[in-house]
Motif scaffolding. Structure first.
Motif, PDB file in Angstrom:
ATOM      1  N   ARG A   1       0.886  -1.200  -0.212  1.00  0.00           N
ATOM      2  CA  ARG A   1       0.029   0.008  -0.162  1.00  0.00           C
ATOM      3  C   ARG A   1       0.964   1.333  -0.056  1.00  0.00           C
ATOM      4  O   ARG A   1       0.066   2.269  -0.164  1.00  0.00           O
ATOM      5  N   ALA A   2       2.056   1.213   0.364  1.00  0.00           N
ATOM      6  CA  ALA A   2       3.091   2.355   0.270  1.00  0.00           C
ATOM      7  C   ALA A   2       3.412   2.729  -1.104  1.00  0.00           C
ATOM      8  O   ALA A   2       3.529   2.064  -2.011  1.00  0.00           O
ATOM      9  N   ALA A   3       3.370   4.244  -1.299  1.00  0.00           N
ATOM     10  CA  ALA A   3       3.542   4.830  -2.583  1.00  0.00           C
ATOM     11  C   ALA A   3       5.157   4.652  -2.755  1.00  0.00           C
ATOM     12  O   ALA A   3       5.768   4.651  -1.585  1.00  0.00           O
ATOM     13  N   ALA A   4       5.698   4.581  -3.851  1.00  0.00           N
ATOM     14  CA  ALA A   4       6.984   4.685  -4.071  1.00  0.00           C
ATOM     15  C   ALA A   4       7.849   5.686  -3.177  1.00  0.00           C
ATOM     16  O   ALA A   4       7.377   6.672  -2.969  1.00  0.00           O
ATOM     17  N   TRP A   5       8.973   5.233  -2.593  1.00  0.00           N
ATOM     18  CA  TRP A   5       9.696   5.892  -1.645  1.00  0.00           C
ATOM     19  C   TRP A   5      10.516   6.830  -2.342  1.00  0.00           C
ATOM     20  O   TRP A   5      11.405   7.782  -1.813  1.00  0.00           O
ATOM     21  N   THR A   6      10.875   6.630  -3.924  1.00  0.00           N
ATOM     22  CA  THR A   6      11.723   7.598  -4.470  1.00  0.00           C
ATOM     23  C   THR A   6      10.736   8.720  -4.964  1.00  0.00           C
ATOM     24  O   THR A   6       9.513   8.556  -4.978  1.00  0.00           O
ATOM     25  N   GLY A   7      11.355   9.450  -5.888  1.00  0.00           N
ATOM     26  CA  GLY A   7      10.552  10.594  -6.512  1.00  0.00           C
ATOM     27  C   GLY A   7      11.022  12.091  -6.034  1.00  0.00           C
ATOM     28  O   GLY A   7      11.174  12.017  -4.961  1.00  0.00           O
ATOM     29  N   ASN A   8      11.456  12.654  -6.968  1.00  0.00           N
ATOM     30  CA  ASN A   8      11.913  14.195  -6.504  1.00  0.00           C
ATOM     31  C   ASN A   8      10.776  15.120  -6.218  1.00  0.00           C
ATOM     32  O   ASN A   8       9.624  15.027  -6.855  1.00  0.00           O
ATOM     33  N   VAL A   9      11.097  16.226  -5.768  1.00  0.00           N
ATOM     34  CA  VAL A   9      10.086  17.390  -5.313  1.00  0.00           C
ATOM     35  C   VAL A   9      10.224  18.803  -6.123  1.00  0.00           C
ATOM     36  O   VAL A   9      11.575  19.212  -6.278  1.00  0.00           O
ATOM     37  N   VAL A  10       9.117  19.358  -6.693  1.00  0.00           N
ATOM     38  CA  VAL A  10       9.356  20.816  -7.226  1.00  0.00           C
ATOM     39  C   VAL A  10       8.552  21.757  -6.319  1.00  0.00           C
ATOM     40  O   VAL A  10       7.540  21.499  -6.018  1.00  0.00           O
ATOM     41  N   ILE A  11       9.504  22.792  -5.819  1.00  0.00           N
ATOM     42  CA  ILE A  11       8.723  23.622  -5.057  1.00  0.00           C
ATOM     43  C   ILE A  11       7.744  24.618  -6.076  1.00  0.00           C
ATOM     44  O   ILE A  11       8.209  25.056  -6.917  1.00  0.00           O
ATOM     45  N   GLY A  12       6.574  24.948  -5.367  1.00  0.00           N
ATOM     46  CA  GLY A  12       5.794  25.617  -6.091  1.00  0.00           C
ATOM     47  C   GLY A  12       4.596  24.695  -7.016  1.00  0.00           C
ATOM     48  O   GLY A  12       3.695  24.918  -7.783  1.00  0.00           O
ATOM     49  N   SER A  13       4.860  23.259  -6.851  1.00  0.00           N
ATOM     50  CA  SER A  13       4.092  22.294  -7.529  1.00  0.00           C
ATOM     51  C   SER A  13       2.698  22.222  -6.939  1.00  0.00           C
ATOM     52  O   SER A  13       1.610  21.960  -7.378  1.00  0.00           O
ATOM     53  N   GLY A  14       2.714  22.575  -5.609  1.00  0.00           N
ATOM     54  CA  GLY A  14       1.544  22.460  -4.846  1.00  0.00           C
ATOM     55  C   GLY A  14       1.313  20.970  -4.115  1.00  0.00           C
ATOM     56  O   GLY A  14       0.327  20.881  -3.350  1.00  0.00           O
ATOM     57  N   SER A  15       2.467  20.376  -4.460  1.00  0.00           N
ATOM     58  CA  SER A  15       2.419  18.791  -3.931  1.00  0.00           C
ATOM     59  C   SER A  15       3.784  18.593  -3.107  1.00  0.00           C
ATOM     60  O   SER A  15       3.998  17.406  -3.135  1.00  0.00           O
ATOM     61  N   GLU A  16       4.565  19.788  -2.747  1.00  0.00           N
ATOM     62  CA  GLU A  16       5.544  19.383  -2.197  1.00  0.00           C
ATOM     63  C   GLU A  16       5.665  18.437  -1.211  1.00  0.00           C
ATOM     64  O   GLU A  16       6.476  17.590  -0.970  1.00  0.00           O
ATOM     65  N   THR A  17       4.639  18.789  -0.142  1.00  0.00           N
ATOM     66  CA  THR A  17       4.957  17.714   1.145  1.00  0.00           C
ATOM     67  C   THR A  17       4.354  16.412   0.758  1.00  0.00           C
ATOM     68  O   THR A  17       5.016  15.249   1.284  1.00  0.00           O
ATOM     69  N   SER A  18       3.282  16.286   0.029  1.00  0.00           N
ATOM     70  CA  SER A  18       2.682  14.953  -0.244  1.00  0.00           C
ATOM     71  C   SER A  18       3.346  14.052  -0.959  1.00  0.00           C
ATOM     72  O   SER A  18       3.379  12.924  -1.035  1.00  0.00           O
ATOM     73  N   ALA A  19       4.199  14.707  -1.930  1.00  0.00           N
ATOM     74  CA  ALA A  19       5.203  14.027  -2.767  1.00  0.00           C
ATOM     75  C   ALA A  19       6.507  13.616  -1.845  1.00  0.00           C
ATOM     76  O   ALA A  19       7.195  12.906  -2.576  1.00  0.00           O
ATOM     77  N   PHE A  20       6.983  14.430  -0.984  1.00  0.00           N
ATOM     78  CA  PHE A  20       8.205  13.999  -0.507  1.00  0.00           C
ATOM     79  C   PHE A  20       8.050  12.882   0.838  1.00  0.00           C
ATOM     80  O   PHE A  20       7.139  12.855   1.580  1.00  0.00           O
ATOM     81  N   PRO A  21       8.892  11.795   0.490  1.00  0.00           N
ATOM     82  CA  PRO A  21       8.802  10.766   1.620  1.00  0.00           C
ATOM     83  C   PRO A  21       8.857  11.225   3.028  1.00  0.00           C
ATOM     84  O   PRO A  21       9.610  11.926   3.407  1.00  0.00           O
ATOM     85  N   CYS A  22       8.202  10.393   3.579  1.00  0.00           N
ATOM     86  CA  CYS A  22       8.105  10.742   5.328  1.00  0.00           C
ATOM     87  C   CYS A  22       9.567  10.249   5.968  1.00  0.00           C
ATOM     88  O   CYS A  22       9.794  10.727   6.872  1.00  0.00           O
ATOM     89  N   TYR A  23      10.042   9.189   5.139  1.00  0.00           N
ATOM     90  CA  TYR A  23      11.301   8.566   5.716  1.00  0.00           C
ATOM     91  C   TYR A  23      12.418   8.592   4.642  1.00  0.00           C
ATOM     92  O   TYR A  23      12.090   8.375   3.368  1.00  0.00           O
ATOM     93  N   LEU A  24      13.591   8.884   5.057  1.00  0.00           N
ATOM     94  CA  LEU A  24      14.510   8.554   3.983  1.00  0.00           C
ATOM     95  C   LEU A  24      15.847   7.585   4.610  1.00  0.00           C
ATOM     96  O   LEU A  24      16.041   7.653   5.932  1.00  0.00           O
ATOM     97  N   TRP A  25      16.006   6.958   3.554  1.00  0.00           N
ATOM     98  CA  TRP A  25      17.259   5.660   4.154  1.00  0.00           C
ATOM     99  C   TRP A  25      18.332   5.700   3.275  1.00  0.00           C
ATOM    100  O   TRP A  25      18.266   6.296   2.129  1.00  0.00           O
ATOM    101  N   LYS A  26      19.427   5.438   3.740  1.00  0.00           N
ATOM    102  CA  LYS A  26      20.575   5.428   3.003  1.00  0.00           C
ATOM    103  C   LYS A  26      20.565   4.357   1.916  1.00  0.00           C
ATOM    104  O   LYS A  26      21.390   4.857   0.565  1.00  0.00           O
TER     105      LYS A  26
END
Length: 555
Positions: free
Chosen positions: A412-437
């Motif tokens: 059920r988890a969305a892809a943990w990868t993917g970049n973010v564009v400021i001003g897109s309106g989805s900055e937070t929802s597109a940024f993963p809550c966790y980051l791993w090495k």
């Protein structure tokens, strides 16, 4: 009852209860106390509450060996009893009746444990006094026979035959994950846990957790169920993702409660339950209501009214908390042991004010309005852009809600990868809550600056709520400037991100980015890369990682 190991024949309901459900609570059964009393069958003390509950306590080790409600045995699976930790072993066990109360006392080394029954009630009241580390006592577990309650929730095992981590996280055939750790709730969110099946409810009503650790936002296992049976827990101390040292002393009462299928009575809830009948029982470490105090605050100014505020009290001996009133920040925390405490005001789960307060027996310490300085709330700083909210949680980020009841590998988890564009309106929802090495390190954030902004140095902030294996962010701007590797903040040294908890120690990393790092062409995007660095950790979701609270670039 016949049926497969995976599903009982009759449909049953599986419930996690919280304080919000108090309005529908069923009162304790008091229909008859004619049979109230106890007997010694040679191996056990057999206690009849005089209602519809009869239970047995082993005279040799203090285990709860039988729970018969309305003629049905609920206790036990796999030949195991209900008990402290995994059982204490040879103990001194005694019983006595005092009017309408029967008390069973268990002594094992420096540990004292108590069971109390009240005439006409279908409840067992429990206290545990752990005096030191010589005895392991991190939980009480009520073990319940298999097949009595439905088994299909996030903390169930039956449908999840494949272990994927540490023999306590499982994957179902459909890709969903299950674990006893995945209960979703913080301590302050629930008053009881358990199950309801038609005309029977079996519940564990938690204590006030004054001798537990981790504070109001702590998450730990509450219950489990598998093909073998189910377990209800009262956690006395839990080491997973723990932020505080263990506390010692008497914890309780916590209550095993049977009902006619409804919720347990709100009169049993922590903060509501009163036990004047226990004042004279001689429980080691027991402090009656008259020996406790209260802290009350007129209000809290400087609040962001978009968020709930919680006031916590803590010292090495005890912890307490209460919610601040939304209208003005008024709060009241009662039942507090005498002493001096650190008082912490939390915006969401982020500490924004600390002070000291003293509590005396029988008294109320009244505080004038507490003012939260704007400098204490990172959200008050003027930012060029911001991802997320400064509230001490990863709420709003991609997969954040799911991670309190599922493994990161869950289908059920969305892809943990993917970049973010400021001003897109989805900055937070597109940024993963966790980051791993080893999973999504190197995530990119694209943003533009005005000419004036690009001509100046700026501070970049990354707030985190916990970290695993010293995972911390190192940043690179436009491939021309890279920050130093920051020192790891103090964090718990156990699993966190994979067992349903983001709650560690909130910490803010700051990076002074020089003007020379920015692009001078205002039509071009600047590129921020965030890498997770650490010399520790394993691979995949057990590689070094961290949970994100907020990221911003200050003006």
């Amino acid at each position: 009852m016949s049926g497969s190991a995976n599903r009982p024949v009759r449909r049953r309901t599986f419930v996690l209860g919280g304080a919000a459900a108090a309005g529908s609570a069923a009162l304790p059964a008091t229909a008859s106390a004619a049979g109230f009393g106890w007997r010694d069958d040679g191996s056990h003390y057999v206690v009849d509450t005089g209602a519809q509950l009869v239970f047995k306590v082993s005279k040799s080790n203090g285990d709860l060996t039988s729970l018969v409600y309305r003629g049905t045995e609920y206790q036990g699976y796999g030949g195991r009893n209900s008990h402290i930790e995994s059982g204490l072993g040879s103990s001194a066990v005694s019983i006595r009746q005092s009017g309408s109360t029967i008390l069973v006392s268990v002594t094992y080394g420096t540990l004292k444990h108590y069971y109390a029954a009240r005439s006409g009630e279908n409840n067992i009241y429990l206290w545990t006094n752990k005096a030191d580390t010589s005895v392991s006592a991190t939980r009480y577990i009520v073990r319940v026979k298999a097949g009595l309650f439905r088994n299909d929730q996030p903390d169930s095992y039956t449908y999840a035959p494949t272990a994927i981590e540490a023999s306590d996280v499982f994957r179902k055939s459909d890709g969903q994950t299950r674990s006893k750790h995945y209960a979703r709730l913080r301590v302050m969110d629930y008053s009881y846990v358990g199950w309801s099946a038609g005309q029977v409810g079996l519940w564990m009503v938690r204590s006030n957790h004054e001798k537990a650790s981790g504070g109001p936002f702590y998450r730990s296992l509450l219950r489990h169920q598998s093909a073998d049976g189910g377990g209800l827990y009262e956690i006395l101390y839990y080491g997973q993702n723990q932020t505080e040292a263990e506390r010692f002393g008497l914890q309780g009462p916590y209550v095993i409660a049977f009902t006619d299928g409804g919720a347990p009575s709100s009169s049993l809830f922590p903060g509501t339950l009163t036990t004047p009948w226990a004042d004279s029982l001689g429980l080691l470490g027991y402090v009656p209501a008259s020996g406790r105090g209260r802290v009350a605050g007129v209000g809290i100014s400087g609040r962001d009214t978009a968020y709930p505020y919680t006031v916590g009290l803590a010292n090495s001996a005890a912890q307490y908390w209460g919610s601040a009133r939304a209208a003005d920040g008024y709060f009241s925390v009662g039942g507090v042991l005498p002493g001096t405490y650190t008082l912490t005001v939390h915006k969401g789960e982020l500490a924004v004010l600390t002070t000291s307060v003293s509590v005396s027996a029988g008294g109320t310490t009244t505080l004038n309005t507490l003012a939260v300085p704007s400098s204490n709330d990172p959200a008050d700083a003027n930012a060029i852009w911001r991802i997320g909210d400064w509230n001490g949680t990863p709420g709003g980020f991609k997969n954040a809600d799911l991670m309190t009841y599922a493994h990161p590998s869950d289908v059920r988890a969305a892809a943990w990868t993917g970049n973010v564009v400021i001003g897109s309106g989805s900055e937070t929802s597109a940024f993963p809550c966790y980051l791993w090495k080893d999973v999504n390190s190197g995530i990119l954030v694209y943003f533009r600056l005005t000419a004036a902004q690009a001509a100046a140095a700026h501070t970049l902030r990354i707030g985190v709520t916990t970290a695993y294996a010293d995972g911390r962010p190192q940043v690179t701007v436009n491939d021309t400037w890279t920050s130093a590797v920051p020192a790891p903040p103090t964090q718990p040294n156990t699993r966190s991100l994979t067992n349903g908890s983001y709650r560690g120690n909130n910490h803010t990393f700051t990076y002074s980015v020089p003007a020379s790092a920015w692009r001078t062409d205002t039509g071009q995007y600047n590129v921020l890369r965030i890498d997770i660095v650490s010399g520790s950790g394993s691979t995949g979701y057990l590689s070094a990682g961290t949970s994100i609270d907020a990221i911003d670039l200050l003006a």
